[in-house]
Design a protein around this motif. Sequence first.
Motif, PDB file in Angstrom:
ATOM      1  N   GLY A  93       0.812  -1.213   0.000  1.00  0.00           N
ATOM      2  CA  GLY A  93       0.000   0.000   0.000  1.00  0.00           C
ATOM      3  C   GLY A  93       0.844   1.260   0.000  1.00  0.00           C
ATOM      4  N   LEU A  94       1.948   1.219   0.709  1.00  0.00           N
ATOM      5  CA  LEU A  94       2.838   2.370   0.789  1.00  0.00           C
ATOM      6  C   LEU A  94       3.378   2.739  -0.592  1.00  0.00           C
ATOM      7  CD1 LEU A  94       4.197   4.354   2.739  1.00  0.00           C
ATOM      8  CD2 LEU A  94       6.042   2.684   3.014  1.00  0.00           C
ATOM      9  N   GLU A  95       3.701   1.754  -1.377  1.00  0.00           N
ATOM     10  CA  GLU A  95       4.217   1.997  -2.729  1.00  0.00           C
ATOM     11  C   GLU A  95       3.183   2.741  -3.581  1.00  0.00           C
ATOM     12  OE1 GLU A  95       5.390  -0.653  -6.611  1.00  0.00           O
ATOM     13  OE2 GLU A  95       5.927  -1.450  -4.651  1.00  0.00           O
ATOM     14  N   VAL A  96       1.950   2.282  -3.536  1.00  0.00           N
ATOM     15  CA  VAL A  96       0.888   2.927  -4.318  1.00  0.00           C
ATOM     16  C   VAL A  96       0.578   4.309  -3.748  1.00  0.00           C
ATOM     17  CG1 VAL A  96      -1.518   2.770  -5.076  1.00  0.00           C
ATOM     18  CG2 VAL A  96      -0.101   0.710  -4.979  1.00  0.00           C
ATOM     19  N   ARG A  97       0.485   4.399  -2.458  1.00  0.00           N
ATOM     20  CA  ARG A  97       0.178   5.680  -1.810  1.00  0.00           C
ATOM     21  C   ARG A  97       1.212   6.734  -2.192  1.00  0.00           C
ATOM     22  NH1 ARG A  97      -0.570   6.577   4.772  1.00  0.00           N
ATOM     23  NH2 ARG A  97      -1.591   8.616   4.603  1.00  0.00           N
ATOM     24  N   ARG A  98       2.481   6.371  -2.166  1.00  0.00           N
ATOM     25  CA  ARG A  98       3.554   7.295  -2.545  1.00  0.00           C
ATOM     26  C   ARG A  98       3.438   7.696  -4.016  1.00  0.00           C
ATOM     27  NH1 ARG A  98       7.346   8.262   1.033  1.00  0.00           N
ATOM     28  NH2 ARG A  98       7.713   6.863   2.791  1.00  0.00           N
ATOM     29  N   THR A 131      -3.308   2.689   4.860  1.00  0.00           N
ATOM     30  CA  THR A 131      -2.257   2.250   3.942  1.00  0.00           C
ATOM     31  C   THR A 131      -2.463   0.806   3.498  1.00  0.00           C
ATOM     32  OG1 THR A 131      -0.730   3.812   4.971  1.00  0.00           O
ATOM     33  CG2 THR A 131       0.242   2.065   3.627  1.00  0.00           C
ATOM     34  N   GLU A 132      -2.815  -0.066   4.424  1.00  0.00           N
ATOM     35  CA  GLU A 132      -2.986  -1.475   4.061  1.00  0.00           C
ATOM     36  C   GLU A 132      -4.242  -1.728   3.238  1.00  0.00           C
ATOM     37  OE1 GLU A 132      -0.615  -3.734   7.678  1.00  0.00           O
ATOM     38  OE2 GLU A 132      -2.797  -3.720   7.722  1.00  0.00           O
ATOM     39  N   TYR A 133      -5.352  -1.196   3.679  1.00  0.00           N
ATOM     40  CA  TYR A 133      -6.615  -1.563   3.039  1.00  0.00           C
ATOM     41  C   TYR A 133      -7.017  -0.639   1.908  1.00  0.00           C
ATOM     42  CZ  TYR A 133      -6.697  -4.990   6.643  1.00  0.00           C
ATOM     43  OH  TYR A 133      -6.342  -6.034   7.441  1.00  0.00           O
ATOM     44  N   CYS A 134      -6.929   0.657   2.127  1.00  0.00           N
ATOM     45  CA  CYS A 134      -7.282   1.595   1.060  1.00  0.00           C
ATOM     46  C   CYS A 134      -6.282   1.468  -0.092  1.00  0.00           C
ATOM     47  CB  CYS A 134      -7.287   3.017   1.619  1.00  0.00           C
ATOM     48  SG  CYS A 134      -7.517   4.287   0.384  1.00  0.00           S
ATOM     49  N   TRP A 135      -5.011   1.682   0.233  1.00  0.00           N
ATOM     50  CA  TRP A 135      -3.985   1.715  -0.806  1.00  0.00           C
ATOM     51  C   TRP A 135      -3.486   0.327  -1.183  1.00  0.00           C
ATOM     52  CZ3 TRP A 135      -3.753   6.073  -3.315  1.00  0.00           C
ATOM     53  CH2 TRP A 135      -4.126   7.252  -2.658  1.00  0.00           C
ATOM     54  N   GLY A 136      -3.376  -0.574  -0.217  1.00  0.00           N
ATOM     55  CA  GLY A 136      -2.822  -1.900  -0.493  1.00  0.00           C
ATOM     56  C   GLY A 136      -3.824  -2.889  -1.055  1.00  0.00           C
ATOM     57  N   ASP A 137      -5.082  -2.799  -0.630  1.00  0.00           N
ATOM     58  CA  ASP A 137      -6.097  -3.736  -1.120  1.00  0.00           C
ATOM     59  C   ASP A 137      -6.911  -3.163  -2.275  1.00  0.00           C
ATOM     60  OD1 ASP A 137      -5.504  -5.830   0.564  1.00  0.00           O
ATOM     61  OD2 ASP A 137      -7.104  -5.409   1.985  1.00  0.00           O
ATOM     62  N   VAL A 138      -7.505  -2.010  -2.089  1.00  0.00           N
ATOM     63  CA  VAL A 138      -8.429  -1.482  -3.098  1.00  0.00           C
ATOM     64  C   VAL A 138      -7.696  -0.851  -4.274  1.00  0.00           C
ATOM     65  CG1 VAL A 138     -10.308   0.150  -3.514  1.00  0.00           C
ATOM     66  CG2 VAL A 138     -10.289  -1.224  -1.426  1.00  0.00           C
ATOM     67  N   GLU A 159      -8.279   1.140 -13.602  1.00  0.00           N
ATOM     68  CA  GLU A 159      -6.985   1.816 -13.678  1.00  0.00           C
ATOM     69  C   GLU A 159      -6.933   2.908 -12.620  1.00  0.00           C
ATOM     70  OE1 GLU A 159      -6.477   3.316 -17.630  1.00  0.00           O
ATOM     71  OE2 GLU A 159      -6.639   1.329 -18.527  1.00  0.00           O
ATOM     72  N   ARG A 160      -5.738   3.325 -12.267  1.00  0.00           N
ATOM     73  CA  ARG A 160      -5.587   4.376 -11.254  1.00  0.00           C
ATOM     74  C   ARG A 160      -6.279   5.671 -11.683  1.00  0.00           C
ATOM     75  NH1 ARG A 160       0.649   3.834  -9.099  1.00  0.00           N
ATOM     76  NH2 ARG A 160       0.393   1.713  -8.278  1.00  0.00           N
ATOM     77  N   LYS A 161      -6.217   5.993 -12.949  1.00  0.00           N
ATOM     78  CA  LYS A 161      -6.860   7.222 -13.429  1.00  0.00           C
ATOM     79  C   LYS A 161      -8.363   7.167 -13.164  1.00  0.00           C
ATOM     80  CE  LYS A 161      -7.276  10.203 -17.479  1.00  0.00           C
ATOM     81  NZ  LYS A 161      -6.856  10.440 -18.871  1.00  0.00           N
ATOM     82  N   THR A 162      -8.974   6.031 -13.424  1.00  0.00           N
ATOM     83  CA  THR A 162     -10.410   5.871 -13.177  1.00  0.00           C
ATOM     84  C   THR A 162     -10.711   5.975 -11.693  1.00  0.00           C
ATOM     85  OG1 THR A 162     -10.603   4.480 -15.135  1.00  0.00           O
ATOM     86  CG2 THR A 162     -12.388   4.331 -13.519  1.00  0.00           C
TER      87      THR A 162
END
Length: 136
Positions: free
Chosen positions: A15-20, A47-54, A61-64
């Motif tokens: 999640g940290l990777e995506v959040r960053r 970080t774990e659930y919002c960014w790491g799971d969803v 896609e991230r843009k969507t």
Amino acid sequence: MALRPEFQSEQFQKGLEVRRAVVGDAYVDKSLNSADDMSAPLQKLVTEYCWGDVWTRPGLERKTRSFLNLAMLIALNRPNELRLHMRGAVNNGVTKDEIVEVILQAAIYCGVPASLDAMKAAHEVIAEMEKEGVLP
């Protein structure tokens, strides 16, 4: 940055990777470095659930996901998170023109006051990002 022990799980790191990538190192570092015994569990959850799971699911896609976040945050009248996710939306490829379109769409379905606040936030965020050289 030395992470708290509760921030060491594999899911947290995912999640940290995506959040960053979406909201930027400066924001994430500030959030994590200021985490104390009271707020650390929420930082872990986000970080774990919002960014790491969803955010890592393959269905959108991230843009969507950014488009959706902008619309929902306008509807919920969450200006601080809206500003943050406007930056993230730009990082995910959403253009200034597309942000305006989301705000116009929200004006119809969420109300004019919500869209006026969102446009104010958009002006602030875009101006900051242009000043920083992130946007032309």
